[in-house]
Scaffold this motif. Structure first.
Motif, short mmCIF file in Angstrom:
data_model
loop_
_atom_site.label_atom_id
_atom_site.label_comp_id
_atom_site.label_asym_id
_atom_site.label_seq_id
_atom_site.Cartn_x
_atom_site.Cartn_y
_atom_site.Cartn_z
N LEU A 13 -18.07 -17.17 4.67
CA LEU A 13 -18.49 -16.13 3.74
C LEU A 13 -17.64 -16.23 2.48
N ASN A 14 -18.29 -16.41 1.35
CA ASN A 14 -17.59 -16.47 0.07
C ASN A 14 -17.85 -15.19 -0.71
N ILE A 15 -16.79 -14.46 -0.98
CA ILE A 15 -16.88 -13.19 -1.68
C ILE A 15 -16.08 -13.28 -2.97
N ASP A 16 -16.75 -13.37 -4.09
CA ASP A 16 -16.07 -13.38 -5.39
C ASP A 16 -14.98 -14.45 -5.44
N GLY A 17 -15.31 -15.62 -4.90
CA GLY A 17 -14.38 -16.74 -4.95
C GLY A 17 -13.40 -16.83 -3.80
N GLY A 143 -17.68 -6.25 15.25
CA GLY A 143 -18.27 -6.89 14.10
C GLY A 143 -17.49 -6.45 12.86
N PHE A 144 -17.96 -6.88 11.70
CA PHE A 144 -17.29 -6.52 10.45
C PHE A 144 -18.32 -6.19 9.38
N VAL A 145 -17.94 -5.31 8.46
CA VAL A 145 -18.69 -5.10 7.23
C VAL A 145 -17.77 -5.48 6.08
N PHE A 146 -18.25 -6.35 5.22
CA PHE A 146 -17.50 -6.76 4.03
C PHE A 146 -18.21 -6.21 2.79
N LYS A 147 -17.46 -5.51 1.96
CA LYS A 147 -18.03 -4.93 0.74
C LYS A 147 -17.18 -5.33 -0.46
N ALA A 148 -17.87 -5.76 -1.53
CA ALA A 148 -17.19 -6.10 -2.77
C ALA A 148 -18.22 -6.13 -3.89
N ASP A 149 -17.84 -5.59 -5.02
CA ASP A 149 -18.71 -5.62 -6.21
C ASP A 149 -20.11 -5.09 -5.92
N ASN A 150 -20.18 -3.97 -5.21
CA ASN A 150 -21.46 -3.32 -4.88
C ASN A 150 -22.37 -4.16 -4.00
N LYS A 151 -21.81 -5.16 -3.34
CA LYS A 151 -22.56 -5.95 -2.39
C LYS A 151 -21.93 -5.78 -1.01
N SER A 152 -22.76 -5.82 0.02
CA SER A 152 -22.23 -5.61 1.37
C SER A 152 -22.98 -6.45 2.39
N VAL A 153 -22.22 -6.93 3.37
CA VAL A 153 -22.81 -7.71 4.46
C VAL A 153 -22.20 -7.22 5.77
N TYR A 154 -23.05 -6.97 6.74
CA TYR A 154 -22.66 -6.49 8.05
C TYR A 154 -22.86 -7.61 9.05
N ILE A 155 -21.78 -8.13 9.60
CA ILE A 155 -21.84 -9.14 10.65
C ILE A 155 -21.73 -8.40 11.98
N ALA A 156 -22.84 -8.29 12.68
CA ALA A 156 -22.88 -7.44 13.88
C ALA A 156 -22.11 -8.04 15.05
N GLY A 157 -21.93 -9.36 15.05
CA GLY A 157 -21.23 -10.00 16.16
C GLY A 157 -22.10 -10.13 17.39
N ASP A 158 -21.48 -10.45 18.51
CA ASP A 158 -22.21 -10.67 19.76
C ASP A 158 -22.57 -9.32 20.38
N SER A 159 -23.73 -8.82 20.03
CA SER A 159 -24.15 -7.51 20.54
C SER A 159 -25.66 -7.48 20.72
N ILE A 160 -26.07 -6.74 21.73
CA ILE A 160 -27.48 -6.40 21.85
C ILE A 160 -27.78 -5.26 20.89
N TRP A 161 -29.05 -4.93 20.72
CA TRP A 161 -29.42 -3.73 19.95
C TRP A 161 -29.17 -2.51 20.83
N TYR A 162 -28.42 -1.56 20.29
CA TYR A 162 -28.21 -0.29 20.98
C TYR A 162 -27.87 0.75 19.92
N ASP A 163 -27.68 1.99 20.33
CA ASP A 163 -27.55 3.09 19.37
C ASP A 163 -26.44 2.87 18.35
N GLU A 164 -25.36 2.26 18.78
CA GLU A 164 -24.22 2.10 17.87
C GLU A 164 -24.54 1.18 16.69
N ILE A 165 -25.40 0.19 16.91
CA ILE A 165 -25.80 -0.68 15.79
C ILE A 165 -26.53 0.14 14.74
#
Length: 254
Positions: A13-17, A143-165
């Motif tokens: 993941l490249n975020i602003d260099g 998982g992680f959420v990365f936010k910078a310069d009004n952009k955001s990406v959520y890497i959910a990681g190894d997970s099934i779909w459930y309420d917490e997602i």
């Protein structure tokens, strides 16, 4: 932001260099051997990285940090431990920080909720790596959420779909969501990562987000391949929202 899939869950993941390597599995094809509780004799990983050892070393020299969601060997293997600079920042949860430190890494950055690192806001998220007894044995994943310069990406990681997602999507409102597909399943129990049905649920729940699918065709317990999932995406009309990354593919996260 730019994103490159190396293989499985290993992402650059490249975020602003700034370059952050996520869940590095860097060993050669077959280096992890046969996985337990699977109904085949295949050696993991099933494919090599999409570039040479020399190119890998060049890429690793340019990495600014590593983010690790959990310590299963297809996300953090012996080759990664050996090849990564021991002084490189390792971003992770407190659940795995001590073990990573014991492996010789001297700059472990623990994310308990969220933190700011080099102009990037990093939040840690919850995941569920399966259900029932199998899910318990798989342990805690994040998982992680990365936010910078009004952009955001959520890497959910190894997970099934459930309420917490769904709760994480509501909380962070990510423009991009990266999920682990493939419906990996052991010889007993239900899938431990997202099925194509789960992926469709993500698309349903987050119509304003672009969904990217990883974790495909690399480990022996995955039951759904790229072609199968692509057909399901097209059947549901999500081909303009949901995209399956190829190994080595680089995309701009607009």
């Amino acid at each position: 932001m730019k994103l490159q899939l190396w293989r499985n869950a290993t992402l650059l993941l490249n975020i602003d260099g700034i370059s952050i390597l996520v869940d590095p599995m860097l060993g050669e094809k077959g280096s992890l051997g046969k996985f337990p509780m699977v109904d085949n004799e295949l050696l993991n990983p099933l494919v090599d990285l999409p570039f040479s050892k020399e190119e890998l070393n060049q890429k690793l020299e340019k990495i600014d940090a590593v983010a690790v969601t959990h310590l299963h060997p297809d996300h953090w293997d012996t080759a990664a431990i050996e090849l990564l600079d021991k002084n490189i920042p390792i971003i992770c949860s407190d659940v795995i920080s001590e073990q990573i430190t014991e492996q010789g890494f001297t700059n472990v950055i623990v994310v308990n909720n969220k933190l700011h690192w080099r102009n990037t806001e990093i939040s840690i998220t919850k995941g569920q790596h399966g259900t029932g007894e199998i899910g318990e044995k798989m342990g805690i994943v994040n998982g992680f959420v990365f936010k910078a310069d009004n952009k955001s990406v959520y890497i959910a990681g190894d997970s099934i779909w459930y309420d917490e997602i769904a709760k994480e999507i509501d909380k962070h409102q990510p423009q991009h969501i990266i999920v682990a597909g493939g419906a990996a399943t052991f010889s007993v129990g239900d899938p431990i990562i997202m099925t194509s049905e789960d992926i469709i649920k993500v698309c349903d729940y987050a119509p304003e987000s672009t969904v990217w699918v990883t974790h495909l065709e690399t480990v022996s317990h995955c039951k759904e391949d790229r072609n199968f999932i692509q057909k399901k995406i097209i059947e549901k009309g999500y081909e303009n929202q949901c995209f399956i990354l190829k190994d080595g593919e680089e995309v701009n996260l607009k």
